[in-house]
Structure formats: structure tokens, C-alpha cells
Scaffold this active site. Structure first.
Site, short mmCIF file in Angstrom:
data_model
loop_
_atom_site.label_atom_id
_atom_site.label_comp_id
_atom_site.label_asym_id
_atom_site.label_seq_id
_atom_site.Cartn_x
_atom_site.Cartn_y
_atom_site.Cartn_z
N GLU A 236 -25.03 17.18 4.67
CA GLU A 236 -24.42 16.20 3.73
C GLU A 236 -24.87 14.93 4.42
OE1 GLU A 236 -20.55 17.06 2.97
OE2 GLU A 236 -21.25 19.09 1.81
N LYS A 376 -14.99 20.00 -8.43
CA LYS A 376 -16.44 20.27 -8.15
C LYS A 376 -16.75 21.13 -9.56
CE LYS A 376 -16.77 21.22 -3.29
NZ LYS A 376 -16.51 22.43 -2.26
#
Ligand code: PGA
Ligand code: ZN
Length: 470
Positions: A236, A376
């Protein structure tokens, strides 16, 4: 009208296969060619003048996936991509979902709910195990884009209308993942993510600048202290220096923020992703799980839930941490409820606990387990269901925190989603790596567009949890 829905296998940010969906419509236009008008009237009088368009979406993929998430179909053919191929999901779009949708004659401008509902029925399982959440979500996202273009409005405006959101536009506070641990890094840190949030900025553009500057200061601190080899980044975009204790991570962040000149303007968030080190047999958390050698059942650093609570308490006393995600495991309801009852914490976010699922949100509400939901889209598998979960969470007075996945793509859909739903905060990794900055760049584009428009808007800042309170 949908003319064609087709899928292809492409790569995600980890170099693993993922699903790309392309939807072709009779009335639409490419988003990039829209010259957004500055008047309140977006829609052209005669939609038949809008030319046909092609709209794409790429599906993300998690690593610390919750066991209750919708099913991501993988081919498990070890000869190709180590079993991670998604050709089954691709074929499900090309041979089942696409032809069925075209036959039904849906038009994306008004029909996203019907399209998503139709796919859910076509799948027929509670967790999209038959057709695959990765197949269904790709179609759903591409149809949302087609719907926005067919109505000649930006995607964030389309999603805003889908959700019935009415308060002024709210630019979210980005939570940037700066330091990595957990299963995603080779260091000994058990906690997965240490984030910084520029709550003291006035605009998202300023917040992103503050984060970028701080990120480069942190990079230099890590290079000086541990060696340049530790400035390599994780999935990330965060760094993973050789540290093991959360205090070490938070001290590094504090130092970087101070050196960058943003003390008091930047706060922290932590996602321990604790399901990853929960021992369900004993109900304990193993903070040394990455040191466990073969043949051993646990490390020398096993904590009870109440010891974990003490640890979190000591961290929030020492550092400005308004957001804590997944402090307890996905089925350790008792610890979640106890922490929410005994403890004032600004935002306790359920990720693996809730998996963006209205049923899980309802259980969490009845057990008073948390006060915010991580959103999400691929945990649940359609845009419509993600919006429904966000609406339910908001109606409970919870926060909604939009999130990328650790396996991402250059698709920037979630930037429009967070603005459309007015969630007040989003996490999309570090201000680095193309697939992460794609979302931050899109957010700056949206902010620039709002600045130029007639519409009232603001940056959520300190009120990221309840942005409507403006
Ligand atoms: P994942 O992690 O995308 O690998 O599941 C993100 C998170 O835990 O928030
Ligand atoms: Zn998480």
C-alpha cells in the site's frame, strides 16, 4: 440501453490477475470527454443526442480478507498465475451475466439497483459464490459509470443520487498508510497499518500536500536510522522498517509530522487487522505471531483481550489517535462490545467484523460492538449493496470509512464513492504508487471541479466521522 457486457483478465497492483469489465451502451458518453457544465442543470434535454459509450471497471482484491466476505472466484489452476487466475469469473461475465443483462434490456441511467438485484438473483447464493463477487462487482461498477455518463453527470453525482444523499458536498479526510506491519511486511510488527490523517487542512489538496511532505520526511528519517534499504515500500506504499512495537511506529510518525511542521494538524489512525493474529481456540491475540517457529503453537507475546484493551488505551493516551480499526477479531464479538461499552473512543471501525454487509451491521448494532463501518465494495460485491450498508451505518449515527484493498488497480471508483456518499474519510494507502495516488488525484480533480461550480462544499477536517454536522 446496455448493448454489450464483456470481461477480460488483467493485472492488479501485486501483479496478480483481476477482472476487468467493459460495458457498452447505446446512450452514454466517455467520462473523459464530458465537459461538465457549471450550471445546476447537468442533464441534456434530449438524451438521445448523447453518443454511445464504453465504460470500464477493474476489481480490487484483499490480502487480509475477512472470512465473511463475498467470494472472490479464483481458478485454482496451479499451472497459470500460481492458481490465482480469474478466467472462471471472466467467463461468468461473458457467458452468463452479460448476455442475461443485455436480454433484460436494462438501461444504466436509472437501473443500477435493478441490474445489481438481477445479478444477485442470477447468482442465487448468499455470498456470490456461484458467479463470483469479482465478476459481479466489475459489472456493477462499470454500469454505475455508464449510468453517470448516460445522465451526463459525474460519477460522484450519480452515486450521490443513488444514495439519496442531500447534505452539501464533503471532501473526505484521507488516511494515508505510512507504516506497514502484519502479514504484509517482513518486519516483526504485528499491527498492519499506521496511518496519518491531515485533519487540520482546509482542503483535500492541502491535506495531500501535507501528507506527501511528511511521507518524504519519514523516508529520510528511516534511511538515516535504519538504512536506505528500509525505504522500500509495501503493497500500500507504506514503509516497513525493522520495528516491532506500536510505540516505535507512532514515535516515528510523531517525529516525521513534527519535522514536516504539522504537529496538531495531523492525527493518526491504526488498523491492527487483529483477526490475523487471533487464536480462536484460546481467545487470545499473539503479537509475536511472525516469530513463531515451526512446531511452536504460539509466541512469547500472547495477550488476552483485556490486555489488548490496555495496550490500545495506553496508545490513545500518548498519541492523537481518533480512529482504530479492527482492534479485535472478526468473531470476537464479546471484546468488541466490551470495548464499545467501557471505553470512549472517537471511532471504532469494523472491517473484517462487518465486511460491508447489512446483516453484520445489524448484529453489530444490536451488540453495540462498534461505531463505524469500513466500506469496501468488493467485500459485498455490488455498488447498490455497498450503498445500502453505508446508508444503514449512517442511519445508526455511525461513521463510514471508504477503503481501497491492498491489491488495487488504477481504477479510481472509490474517490467518487466517498464524495457521492459524503463519508468524510477514505483510506487509499500512502501518497505513493500509481494505484494509490490514482484515488488521491481523482479527489483533487473533484475538489477542483466543486470549487469552480455553483455547489456548496467543504473539507471534512476534524469532523471526518460525522461530516453532516457542518
Ligand atoms: P486488505 O486490507 O485489502 O488486504 O484486506 C485492508 C484492511 O485490512 O483494511
Ligand atoms: Zn482493515
Amino acid at each position: 440501453m446496455l448493448l454489450d457486457v464483456k470481461a477480460a483478465q488483467r493485472l492488479d497492483s501485486r501483479g496478480n490477475p483481476t477482472v476487468q469489465v467493459e460495458v457498452r451502451t447505446a446512450h452514454g458518453t466517455s467520462l473523459t470527454s464530458i465537459n461538465f457544465p457549471k450550471s445546476p442543470i447537468y442533464e441534456p434535454a434530449d438524451l438521445t443526442t448523447v453518443p454511445p459509450g464504453t465504460f470500464r471497471a477493474l476489481v480490487p482484491s484483499g490480502a487480509s480478507t475477512g472470512v465473511h466476505e463475498a467470494v472472490e472466484l479464483r481458478d485454482n489452476d496451479q499451472r497459470k498465475y500460481g492458481g490465482k487466475g480469474v478466467l472462471t469469473a471472466v467467463n461468468n461475465v461473458n457467458e452468463i451475466i452479460g448476455p442475461a443483462l443485455v436480454k433484460e434490456g436494462y438501461g444504466p441511467r436509472r437501473d443500477l439497483k435493478q441490474i445489481d438485484g438481477f445479478m444477485i438473483e442470477l447468482d442465487g447464493t448468499p455470498n456470490k459464490a456461484k458467479l463470483g463477487a469479482n465478476a459481479i462487482l466489475g459489472v456493477s461498477m462499470a454500469c454505475a459509470r455508464a449510468g453517470a455518463a448516460a445522465a451526463n453527470i459525474p460519477l460522484y453525482e450519480f452515486l450521490r443520487r443513488e444514495s439519496g444523499q442531500e447534505s452539501p458536498y464533503m471532501m473526505p479526510v484521507p488516511f494515508f498508510n505510512f507504516l506497514n506491519g502484519g502479514k504484509r511486511s517482513g518486519n516483526g510488527m504485528a499491527f498492519q497499518e499506521f496511518m496519518i490523517a491531515p485533519t487540520g487542512a482546509k482542503t483535500i489538496e492541502e491535506g495531500i500536500r501535507m501528507a506527501s511532505e511528511t511521507y518524504h520526511v519519514l523516508e529520510q528519517i528511516i534511511a538515516d536510522r535504519f538504512g536506505a534499504i528500509y525505504t522500500g515500500m509495501g503493497d500500500e506504499g507504506g514503509f516497513a522498517p525493522p520495528i516491532t512495537q506500536p510505540e516505535e511506529a507512532l514515535d516515528l510518525l510523531t517525529e516525521a509530522v513534527a519535522k514536516a511542521g504539522y504537529t496538531d494538524k495531523i492525527k493518526f489512525g491504526i488498523d491492527p487487522a487483529s483477526s490475523e493474529f487471533f487464536n480462536s481456540k484460546y481467545g487470545t491475540y499473539d503479537l509475536g505471531f511472525k516469530r513463531i517457529k515451526e512446531g511452536e503453537s504460539h509466541s512469547d507475546d500472547v495477550r488476552t483481550p483485556s490486555e489488548m484493551m490496555d495496550l490500545y488505551n495506553s496508545l490513545i493516551r500518548r498519541y492523537p489517535i481518533p480512529l482504530l480499526e479492527d482492534p479485535f477479531a472478526e468473531d470476537d464479538w464479546e471484546s468488541w462490545s466490551k470495548s464499545c461499552k467501557d471505553w470512549y473512543f472517537e471511532e471504532l471501525v469494523g472491517d473484517a467484523l462487518l465486511v460491508t454487509n447489512v446483516e453484520r451491521v445489524r448484529i453489530a448494532e444490536s451488540r453495540m460492538a462498534c461505531n463505524a463501518m469500513l466500506l469496501k465494495v468488493n467485500q459485498i460485491g455490488t455498488v447498490t449493496e455497498a450503498i445500502a450498508a453505508a446508508k444503514l451505518a449512517k442511519s445508526l449515527d455511525w461513521g463510514v470509512f471508504v477503503s481501497h484493498r491492498s491489491g488495487e488497480t488504477t481504477d479510481d471508483f472509490i474517490a467518487d464513492l466517498t464524495v457521492g456518499l459524503g463519508t468524510g474519510h477514505i483510506k487509499s494507502g500512502a501518497p505513493c504508487r500509481g494505484e494509490r495516488v490514482a484515488k488521491y488525484n481523482r479527489l483533487m480533480d473533484i475538489e477542483a471541479e466543486l470549487k469552480e461550480s455553483w455547489k456548496p462544499w467543504s473539507y471534512a477536517g476534524e469532523k471526518f466521522r460525522k461530516p453532516e454536522a457542518f
